[in-house]
Each structure stands twice: as C-alpha cells, then as structure tokens.
Design a protein around this motif. Structure first.
Motif, PDB file in Angstrom:
ATOM      1  N   PHE A 225       0.827  -1.207   0.000  1.00 21.02           N
ATOM      2  CA  PHE A 225       0.000   0.000   0.000  1.00 21.02           C
ATOM      3  C   PHE A 225       0.857   1.251   0.000  1.00 21.02           C
ATOM      4  O   PHE A 225       0.577   2.214  -0.723  1.00 21.02           O
ATOM      5  CB  PHE A 225      -0.931  -0.005   1.211  1.00 21.02           C
ATOM      6  N   ASP A 226       1.931   1.230   0.775  1.00 21.90           N
ATOM      7  CA  ASP A 226       2.747   2.443   0.864  1.00 21.90           C
ATOM      8  C   ASP A 226       3.485   2.694  -0.448  1.00 21.90           C
ATOM      9  O   ASP A 226       3.694   3.843  -0.853  1.00 21.90           O
ATOM     10  CB  ASP A 226       3.747   2.327   2.027  1.00 21.90           C
ATOM     11  N   GLU A 227       3.875   1.616  -1.154  1.00 22.15           N
ATOM     12  CA  GLU A 227       4.537   1.803  -2.448  1.00 22.15           C
ATOM     13  C   GLU A 227       3.569   2.398  -3.461  1.00 22.15           C
ATOM     14  O   GLU A 227       3.949   3.256  -4.267  1.00 22.15           O
ATOM     15  CB  GLU A 227       5.075   0.462  -2.956  1.00 22.15           C
ATOM     16  N   ALA A 228       2.324   1.937  -3.418  1.00 26.46           N
ATOM     17  CA  ALA A 228       1.331   2.483  -4.331  1.00 26.46           C
ATOM     18  C   ALA A 228       0.997   3.926  -3.989  1.00 26.46           C
ATOM     19  O   ALA A 228       0.824   4.772  -4.879  1.00 26.46           O
ATOM     20  CB  ALA A 228       0.069   1.631  -4.299  1.00 26.46           C
ATOM     21  N   ALA A 229       0.904   4.246  -2.691  1.00 21.43           N
ATOM     22  CA  ALA A 229       0.505   5.583  -2.267  1.00 21.43           C
ATOM     23  C   ALA A 229       1.636   6.591  -2.384  1.00 21.43           C
ATOM     24  O   ALA A 229       1.434   7.724  -2.836  1.00 21.43           O
ATOM     25  CB  ALA A 229      -0.008   5.532  -0.828  1.00 21.43           C
ATOM     26  N   LEU A 230       2.855   6.174  -1.998  1.00 21.96           N
ATOM     27  CA  LEU A 230       3.971   7.109  -1.935  1.00 21.96           C
ATOM     28  C   LEU A 230       4.886   7.037  -3.151  1.00 21.96           C
ATOM     29  O   LEU A 230       5.699   7.928  -3.371  1.00 21.96           O
ATOM     30  CB  LEU A 230       4.797   6.847  -0.668  1.00 21.96           C
ATOM     31  N   GLY A 231       4.743   5.944  -3.944  1.00 21.03           N
ATOM     32  CA  GLY A 231       5.645   5.751  -5.082  1.00 21.03           C
ATOM     33  C   GLY A 231       6.872   4.974  -4.654  1.00 21.03           C
ATOM     34  O   GLY A 231       7.254   4.968  -3.484  1.00 21.03           O
ATOM     35  N   ALA A 232       7.490   4.293  -5.628  1.00 19.98           N
ATOM     36  CA  ALA A 232       8.673   3.501  -5.304  1.00 19.98           C
ATOM     37  C   ALA A 232       9.355   3.058  -6.592  1.00 19.98           C
ATOM     38  O   ALA A 232       8.783   3.128  -7.686  1.00 19.98           O
ATOM     39  CB  ALA A 232       8.275   2.278  -4.479  1.00 19.98           C
ATOM     40  N   GLU A 233      10.602   2.619  -6.441  1.00 15.54           N
ATOM     41  CA  GLU A 233      11.328   1.970  -7.524  1.00 15.54           C
ATOM     42  C   GLU A 233      11.550   0.517  -7.118  1.00 15.54           C
ATOM     43  O   GLU A 233      12.161   0.254  -6.076  1.00 15.54           O
ATOM     44  CB  GLU A 233      12.657   2.670  -7.803  1.00 15.54           C
ATOM     45  N   ILE A 234      11.036  -0.420  -7.930  1.00 14.32           N
ATOM     46  CA  ILE A 234      11.103  -1.838  -7.560  1.00 14.32           C
ATOM     47  C   ILE A 234      11.767  -2.637  -8.677  1.00 14.32           C
ATOM     48  O   ILE A 234      11.787  -2.225  -9.836  1.00 14.32           O
ATOM     49  CB  ILE A 234       9.696  -2.412  -7.292  1.00 14.32           C
ATOM     50  N   LYS A 235      12.359  -3.765  -8.305  1.00 19.72           N
ATOM     51  CA  LYS A 235      12.990  -4.669  -9.261  1.00 19.72           C
ATOM     52  C   LYS A 235      11.976  -5.744  -9.684  1.00 19.72           C
ATOM     53  O   LYS A 235      11.280  -6.325  -8.850  1.00 19.72           O
ATOM     54  CB  LYS A 235      14.214  -5.346  -8.643  1.00 19.72           C
ATOM     55  N   ILE A 236      11.909  -6.001 -10.994  1.00 19.42           N
ATOM     56  CA  ILE A 236      11.052  -7.087 -11.479  1.00 19.42           C
ATOM     57  C   ILE A 236      11.883  -7.983 -12.406  1.00 19.42           C
ATOM     58  O   ILE A 236      12.813  -7.518 -13.077  1.00 19.42           O
ATOM     59  CB  ILE A 236       9.805  -6.564 -12.221  1.00 19.42           C
ATOM     60  N   PRO A 237      11.565  -9.301 -12.470  1.00 18.70           N
ATOM     61  CA  PRO A 237      12.343 -10.204 -13.331  1.00 18.70           C
ATOM     62  C   PRO A 237      11.929 -10.092 -14.791  1.00 18.70           C
ATOM     63  O   PRO A 237      10.847  -9.591 -15.124  1.00 18.70           O
ATOM     64  CB  PRO A 237      11.987 -11.579 -12.767  1.00 18.70           C
ATOM     65  N   THR A 238      12.796 -10.549 -15.682  1.00 24.28           N
ATOM     66  CA  THR A 238      12.489 -10.669 -17.110  1.00 24.28           C
ATOM     67  C   THR A 238      12.733 -12.112 -17.521  1.00 24.28           C
ATOM     68  O   THR A 238      13.350 -12.886 -16.792  1.00 24.28           O
ATOM     69  CB  THR A 238      13.358  -9.729 -17.961  1.00 24.28           C
TER      70      THR A 238
ATOM     71  N   ASP B  47      14.708 -13.360 -19.645  1.00 20.35           N
ATOM     72  CA  ASP B  47      16.108 -13.734 -19.852  1.00 20.35           C
ATOM     73  C   ASP B  47      16.906 -13.749 -18.556  1.00 20.35           C
ATOM     74  O   ASP B  47      18.111 -14.000 -18.564  1.00 20.35           O
ATOM     75  CB  ASP B  47      16.767 -12.807 -20.873  1.00 20.35           C
ATOM     76  N   GLY B  48      16.235 -13.456 -17.430  1.00 21.46           N
ATOM     77  CA  GLY B  48      16.891 -13.561 -16.125  1.00 21.46           C
ATOM     78  C   GLY B  48      17.442 -12.265 -15.577  1.00 21.46           C
ATOM     79  O   GLY B  48      17.675 -12.162 -14.367  1.00 21.46           O
ATOM     80  N   ALA B  49      17.687 -11.265 -16.391  1.00 21.66           N
ATOM     81  CA  ALA B  49      18.242 -10.001 -15.924  1.00 21.66           C
ATOM     82  C   ALA B  49      17.109  -9.103 -15.435  1.00 21.66           C
ATOM     83  O   ALA B  49      16.230  -8.729 -16.217  1.00 21.66           O
ATOM     84  CB  ALA B  49      19.007  -9.310 -17.044  1.00 21.66           C
ATOM     85  N   PRO B  50      17.090  -8.718 -14.130  1.00 20.88           N
ATOM     86  CA  PRO B  50      15.997  -7.878 -13.629  1.00 20.88           C
ATOM     87  C   PRO B  50      16.088  -6.449 -14.168  1.00 20.88           C
ATOM     88  O   PRO B  50      17.153  -5.977 -14.565  1.00 20.88           O
ATOM     89  CB  PRO B  50      16.198  -7.908 -12.104  1.00 20.88           C
ATOM     90  N   VAL B  51      14.952  -5.779 -14.188  1.00 21.19           N
ATOM     91  CA  VAL B  51      14.908  -4.378 -14.589  1.00 21.19           C
ATOM     92  C   VAL B  51      14.222  -3.590 -13.473  1.00 21.19           C
ATOM     93  O   VAL B  51      13.496  -4.149 -12.645  1.00 21.19           O
ATOM     94  CB  VAL B  51      14.137  -4.181 -15.914  1.00 21.19           C
ATOM     95  N   THR B  52      14.490  -2.293 -13.428  1.00 26.52           N
ATOM     96  CA  THR B  52      13.893  -1.424 -12.418  1.00 26.52           C
ATOM     97  C   THR B  52      12.630  -0.793 -12.959  1.00 26.52           C
ATOM     98  O   THR B  52      12.627  -0.205 -14.050  1.00 26.52           O
ATOM     99  CB  THR B  52      14.884  -0.324 -11.999  1.00 26.52           C
ATOM    100  N   LEU B  53      11.546  -0.922 -12.193  1.00 24.86           N
ATOM    101  CA  LEU B  53      10.255  -0.351 -12.582  1.00 24.86           C
ATOM    102  C   LEU B  53       9.932   0.788 -11.627  1.00 24.86           C
ATOM    103  O   LEU B  53       9.911   0.604 -10.408  1.00 24.86           O
ATOM    104  CB  LEU B  53       9.160  -1.415 -12.521  1.00 24.86           C
TER     105      LEU B  53
END
Length: 394
Positions: free
Chosen positions: A303-316, A318-324
C-alpha cells in the motif's frame, strides 16, 4: 489436376484458357503469370471456409496442369479443335449407322489392345494417362508422399527462443516385405490377363459413352502375382516408423500449426516427400504469461509503495531484472510497459513486457502496523470514499 484418375472425356468440353483468363495463343510465361495470380488469390490457406474460392482454385490448377505443359497443351488443342468441329461430342455419332464421327469405344479398345494406329487412343493416353499413374509401357509416375500430422509439447522458454525437437512418425509407405509390388518375395509376376497389362479396363457409363477404370484384377498395377505378399496380403502397402529432427521457430504460439516441407511420408517412384504439420503445445510458465508478442507478469506492491511511489525490481524472461518506477498514487491493476523484453517476432524484432501491479493487503497486522493504519484512518476520516454513491442524480 492429376492425370492419375485416367481419361476424363468432359475435359474436351472445358475451355482451360478461359478458366485462366488468357487467350488461346498466350505464351507460356503469360499462362504461368495468370495461374500464379489466380492461385494466390484463391488458395484454400488464404481463404478458409470459402468453398467458392476453393472450387475456383481446383479449376485453375486443373487448367494449368494441361495448358501449362507444352506437350499436353498441344494435344489438348488438337482435341478441342476436333470437338469444336463436331468430330465427337455427346453420344459420339458415327459409331452406329454412319455419320461423320467415330466410336470412342473403338478408340479405347484399340488402345487397350496396344494397337499401333497412333490415333486419338494414344493422344488421350498421353494427355490424361492411365489409372494409378501408369502409361501403356508400364512406367510408374512419380507420386508425392502423403502429408503427416503430429503434435509436440515444448517449454514456455523454448517457444520464445526456438528449439530443435525429435519426433517419432508413423506413416503409410511401400510394404517392406515386397517393396510395394504386392507379390511374395522370390516370385515372378506375369501380365494381368484381365486388362492385358494396361492397368485399366473400358467400362460403359451409358449409351456409347465409355470411360476407362482401374482393372479390378490387378488394381492398376498391370502385373499380378500368383502368390500375394504374406506381409501386406497383396496390397503392397505398409507403415513406416522413423525419427526426425524438426526445428520449431522462435516465437511460436500455443496451438500454432507449423508446416515443415518435405518432412512427411516418402514419395513413390522418385516423387517428393509430403509435408509434416506439427501442432505445438506450450506448457505454462510459473511467472510469465503471453499476450500476442508481449509477455505479461503480475507484480505485487504494498500500500505504501502504491501511495507514496517507489522503484522496484522485477524479473524478465532472460533472467536479468529491470527497475520499474511506480509513481505515487498508482491504482491497483495499472499496467506498465517494459519495451524489448517480450517474445521474438518472425521479423526478428521483440515484443514488450507488460507488468501489472496488484496492491497487496496483509492478512495479519502486528501492533505497530495496526497503530499506523488506525492513525491513517483517523487522518482521512473526513474524506469518505463512498460518499458519492449516495448522491441522487437529477
């Protein structure tokens, strides 16, 4: 069109030039160009369910098979010229009681007897052939092998990257015991007495009109054996089992049907092999889904990430994560696009990754978290979310 079905007298009444939309004196290149244009426009693969275009495609193929071949075209023109002059049509006048025509029965009997007249009996045989693809000299025509259907299950990642698989195929083939002759190995054949080695017999279809049919004694083979092959009981047919390697291209979708040319059943008498059609089944991935050329993923956020905003890592994939980057005030179910992280297309380009965020609500709160949430409730008590539901509309 195939000549394997024997002489068809109705072809004398067909205008193959008109079917292709060309003049009678059209050049070979003009005929070929017209055929290719019509074949592309009416091909069944391009017009599924359109029986009208399917029928047109068959007629065009039939026409091109005759007038697209110089020798067949010459004999067809001779036959059409005779037909147009009244030499034969309908009941074939002249066979009984005079007139200016001739009896087709006499022609076909002359051909069946191997007469050396070299007249229209030979012309029809050369133009339309005999049953089973055999000529008077007993030569077997090359025949394309049958198409084969199969299926294969591959992993999600293999569907994206492409993979080479092994397939065990079983298809119709010449009997291995007699090599397709139908006779017991070691025995010698003799000419069929029923058809005198022609492979066909003349049958009446009403009045003076006759057609040639496959010989019932030899099945069109022209030769018979006194002792049939014990493996195939004289049919000359059997099954062939083999293992082949097949390349599944990158980007294939679940349920897609792949055509592999020349991987089907072997041809006969030097003919080309048929095609192999493989229906691909793709196993689901634990994390990723697929939507066309794009991959999909569901990403839980707090909830706090949705309300306040955040930078999170997600997988792809090919295995190399990207920042969302999740902006402040992001609602539940919003989808973000990560370009170039999807499935590979046929042209070599790559689709995108579609990441949909889902706001996570904890099932259990500890004391500190509960206190914080209660404080948030008090701070927003004067802004009820559902107030608009009770407003009356005019």
């Amino acid at each position: 069109m195939s000549a394997d079905n024997g002489f068809r007298a109705d072809w004398a009444q067909k205008d193959f030039y008109a079917e292709l939309g060309v003049k009678k004196d059209a050049t070979a290149d003009e005929i070929k160009k017209a055929y290719r244009k019509l074949a592309r426009a009416h091909h069944p693969d391009s017009n599924p369910g359109d029986t009208g275009k399917h029928d047109k495609f068959k007629r065009v193929a039939e026409a091109y098979d005759v007038v697209g071949d110089p020798e067949k075209r010459k004999k067809y023109d001779e036959m059409r010229s005779l037909y147009g002059s009244g030499g034969f049509r309908g009941g074939f006048p002249g066979g009984q009681g005079g007139g200016g025509g001739f009896d087709l029965n006499d022609l076909l009997r002359d051909r069946a007897a191997g007469g050396a007249g070299g007249g229209f009996g030979d012309m029809f045989g050369d133009l339309f052939g005999g049953f089973g693809g055999r000529s008077r000299a007993g030569r077997s025509r090359p025949q394309k092998g049958a198409d084969v259907e199969s299926s294969a299950t591959i992993k999600f990642t293999d569907a994206l990257e492409g993979v080479t698989i092994s397939l065990r195929l079983t298809s119709d083939a010449a009997c291995p015991g007699c090599s397709g002759t139908g006779g017991k190995p070691g025995t010698k054949p003799h000419i069929c007495a029923e058809c005198e080695g022609n492979g066909f017999v003349v049958a009446s279809v009403g009045g003076a009109f006759t057609m040639n049919e496959p010989c019932p004694a030899c099945g069109g083979r022209q030769l018979v054996y006194d002792e049939p092959c014990p493996t195939c009981q004289g049919s000359g047919r059997g099954t062939s089992a083999r293992t082949i390697s097949a390349r599944i291209p990158a980007g294939v979708k679940d349920g897609q049907r792949i055509r592999l040319r020349g991987k089907g059943a072997p041809g006969e008498h030097g003919g080309p092999a048929g095609d192999l059609f493989v229906t691909v089944k793709v196993t689901p991935h634990r994390i990723f889904g697929r939507k066309g050329d794009n991959l999909t993923i569901e990403v839980p956020i707090s909830f706090d990430e949705a309300a306040l905003g955040a930078e999170i890592k997600i997988p792809t994939i090919d295995g190399a994560p990207v920042t969302l980057r999740v902006p402040a005030g992001t609602p539940n179910g919003r989808t973000f696009r990560v370009r170039g992280k999807g499935a590979r297309r046929a042209d070599g380009t790559v689709g995108d990754l579609l990441a949909t965020v889902t706001v996570h609500v904890p099932a259990v709160l500890d004391a500190a978290a509960r206190q914080a949430v209660e404080a948030y409730r008090e701070a927003t008590a004067d802004k009820p979310l559902r107030a608009g539901l009770f407003e009356r509309t005019p």
